[in-house]
Design an enzyme around this catalytic site. Structure first.
Site, PDB file in Angstrom:
ATOM      1  N   GLY A 115       0.843  -1.187   0.000  1.00 16.34           N
ATOM      2  CA  GLY A 115       0.000   0.000   0.000  1.00 16.34           C
ATOM      3  C   GLY A 115       0.879   1.238   0.000  1.00 16.34           C
ATOM      4  CG  ASP A 140      -7.639   0.505   3.363  1.00 15.26           C
ATOM      5  OD1 ASP A 140      -8.437  -0.292   3.887  1.00 15.26           O
ATOM      6  OD2 ASP A 140      -6.575   0.863   3.917  1.00 15.26           O
TER       7      ASP A 140
HETATM    8  O1  F6P Z   1      -4.990  -0.709   5.252  1.00 14.02           O
HETATM    9  C1  F6P Z   1      -5.671  -1.899   5.472  1.00 14.02           C
HETATM   10  C2  F6P Z   1      -6.306  -1.916   6.840  1.00 14.02           C
HETATM   11  O2  F6P Z   1      -7.009  -3.134   6.983  1.00 14.02           O
HETATM   12  C3  F6P Z   1      -7.207  -0.715   7.135  1.00 14.02           C
HETATM   13  O3  F6P Z   1      -8.460  -0.824   6.519  1.00 14.02           O
HETATM   14  C4  F6P Z   1      -7.235  -0.757   8.637  1.00 14.02           C
HETATM   15  O4  F6P Z   1      -7.494   0.522   9.175  1.00 14.02           O
HETATM   16  C5  F6P Z   1      -5.842  -1.195   8.983  1.00 14.02           C
HETATM   17  O5  F6P Z   1      -5.312  -1.841   7.843  1.00 14.02           O
HETATM   18  C6  F6P Z   1      -5.753  -2.119  10.152  1.00 14.02           C
HETATM   19  O6  F6P Z   1      -4.410  -2.341  10.410  1.00 14.02           O
HETATM   20  P1  F6P Z   1      -3.882  -3.482  11.382  1.00 14.02           P
HETATM   21  O7  F6P Z   1      -3.898  -4.773  10.616  1.00 14.02           O
HETATM   22  O8  F6P Z   1      -2.513  -3.035  11.729  1.00 14.02           O
HETATM   23  O9  F6P Z   1      -4.811  -3.537  12.557  1.00 14.02           O
END
Ligand code: F6P
Length: 361
Positions: A115, A140
């Site tokens: 990303g 996202d």
């Molecule tokens: O960027 C992908 C994502 O799943 C977002 O939608 C979310 O806010 C974040 O990553 C969650 O991150 P983590 O896996 O670190 O909790």
């Protein structure tokens, strides 16, 4: 081109394994290259055990598998790494070690599936001589210059199914159901799953909302004989003049963690006497098998990334434009993050069908 590296950075997304497979098969079968998987994002260049040679047998059977066989790291920023020195936690820059690790491996190309955070690092590494190519990954769908990132379609389908399931129980109990969906600062999952699942209210980061108007909408539905409502709430949604809700603050390693706006909206409605339940869909949206669309897109991206490497198109990212695979510079892809166009056809269509975004009385 003799040696290709592939790594998966940031949070996982369905389709990572399909890209790894496509990269490996195309590099070996079409170009006769050696392929190396890098474990846990850029971290793999640091330890002794971070490089995994990939042959055709290693990628057999991984097409439908979620996650990534290489591992991923959300805290894998080589420019800010927490380590313990003299008993104290300090942040250091390990990017030089990573560049050296890449050089030691003698890679002719490093294909980076990531990303915005991971791709920014790729762009910086290119400026230090690393031949990088990006592949846009995230549920996202917030990367610029491409119509869609792989992983998004799977998350969208999971979110839509969740809304379908909430519908039947909401209707049976005459309740409001709030479902909080992922997406960071982009409302694509909530918008598209909300429309596809027939939500009554969709709250997205791009359109600040007013609590009173949501209440008015729910009550209006009751007056019209619909005794339940479904609210699809993006984790990054915020009220007019207010702030996003975070479950954890950020630091030099981690970005702040969004989460809690669904609960806040639910509590507001309950206080107004509306029976409400809140579901936070969370990482279910990222887990499990990718949809056929994501496998198809991931395969096309992976193969195109290898072709781009063979053509020497470094510091670029494969992208989908008008349904065709092309490539754009990483700088262009990263210049402006993609957001929901609040005047675009998706929002106009939703509004025209009576879906409420919380921004009018
Ligand atoms: O960027 C992908 C994502 O799943 C977002 O939608 C979310 O806010 C974040 O990553 C969650 O991150 P983590 O896996 O670190 O909790």
């Amino acid at each position: 081109m003799k040696r290709i590296g592939v790594l998966t950075g940031g949070g996982d997304a369905p389709g990572l394994n399909a890209v790894i497979r496509a990269v490996t098969k195309t590099a070996i079968l079409q170009y006769g290259c050696e392929v190396f998987g890098i474990r846990d994002g850029y971290d793999g260049f640091l330890g002794d055990n971070g490089i995994l040679p990939l042959g055709l047998n290693d990628v057999r059977g991984i097409l439908p598998r979620g996650g990534t066989i290489l591992g991923a790291a959300n805290r894998g920023n080589p420019y800010a790494r927490k380590v313990i020195r003299d008993g104290k936690e300090v942040t250091i820059d390990v990017s030089e070690e990573i560049v050296k690790g890449i050089q030691r491996l003698g890679l002719d190309a490093l294909i980076v599936l990531g990303g915005d955070g991971t791709l920014h690092i790729a762009h910086e590494l290119y400026e230090r001589g690393v031949p990088v190519i990006g592949v846009p990954k995230t549920i996202d769908n917030d990367i610029g210059g491409t119509e869609v990132t792989f992983g998004f379609d799977t998350a969208l389908n999971i979110a839509t199914e969740a809304i379908d399931r909430l519908h039947t129980t909401a209707e049976s109990h005459h309740r409001v159901m709030v479902v909080e969906l992922m997406g960071r600062d982009a409302g694509f999952i909530a918008l598209q799953a909300g429309v596809s699942g027939g939500a009554d209210v969709i709250l997205i980061p791009e359109i600040p909302f007013k609590y009173e108007t949501i209440l008015a909408k729910v009550r209006q539905r009751v007056e019209r004989g619909s005794y339940f409502s479904i609210l699809a709430v993006s984790e990054g949604a915020k009220p007019w003049g207010g702030s996003q809700v975070f479950s954890r603050g950020g630091d030099e390693i981690y970005v702040p963690r969004l989460g809690g706006i669904g609960q806040t909206v639910g509590e507001y409605l309950e206080k107004q006497g509306v029976e409400t339940r809140v579901t936070v869909l969370g990482h279910v949206q990222r887990g499990g098998t990718p949809t056929a669309f994501d496998r198809w897109l991931a395969t096309r991206y992976g193969a195109a990334a290898v072709r781009l490497a063979a053509a020497g198109g470094f510091d670029r990212m494969v992208a989908l434009v008008r349904s065709q695979i092309t490539d754009i510079s990483l700088a262009e892809a990263l210049a402006v993050p993609k957001r929901v166009d609040v005047h675009g056809d998706a929002v106009v269509t939703a509004r025209g069908m009576g879906i409420f975004f919380g921004d009018e009385v």
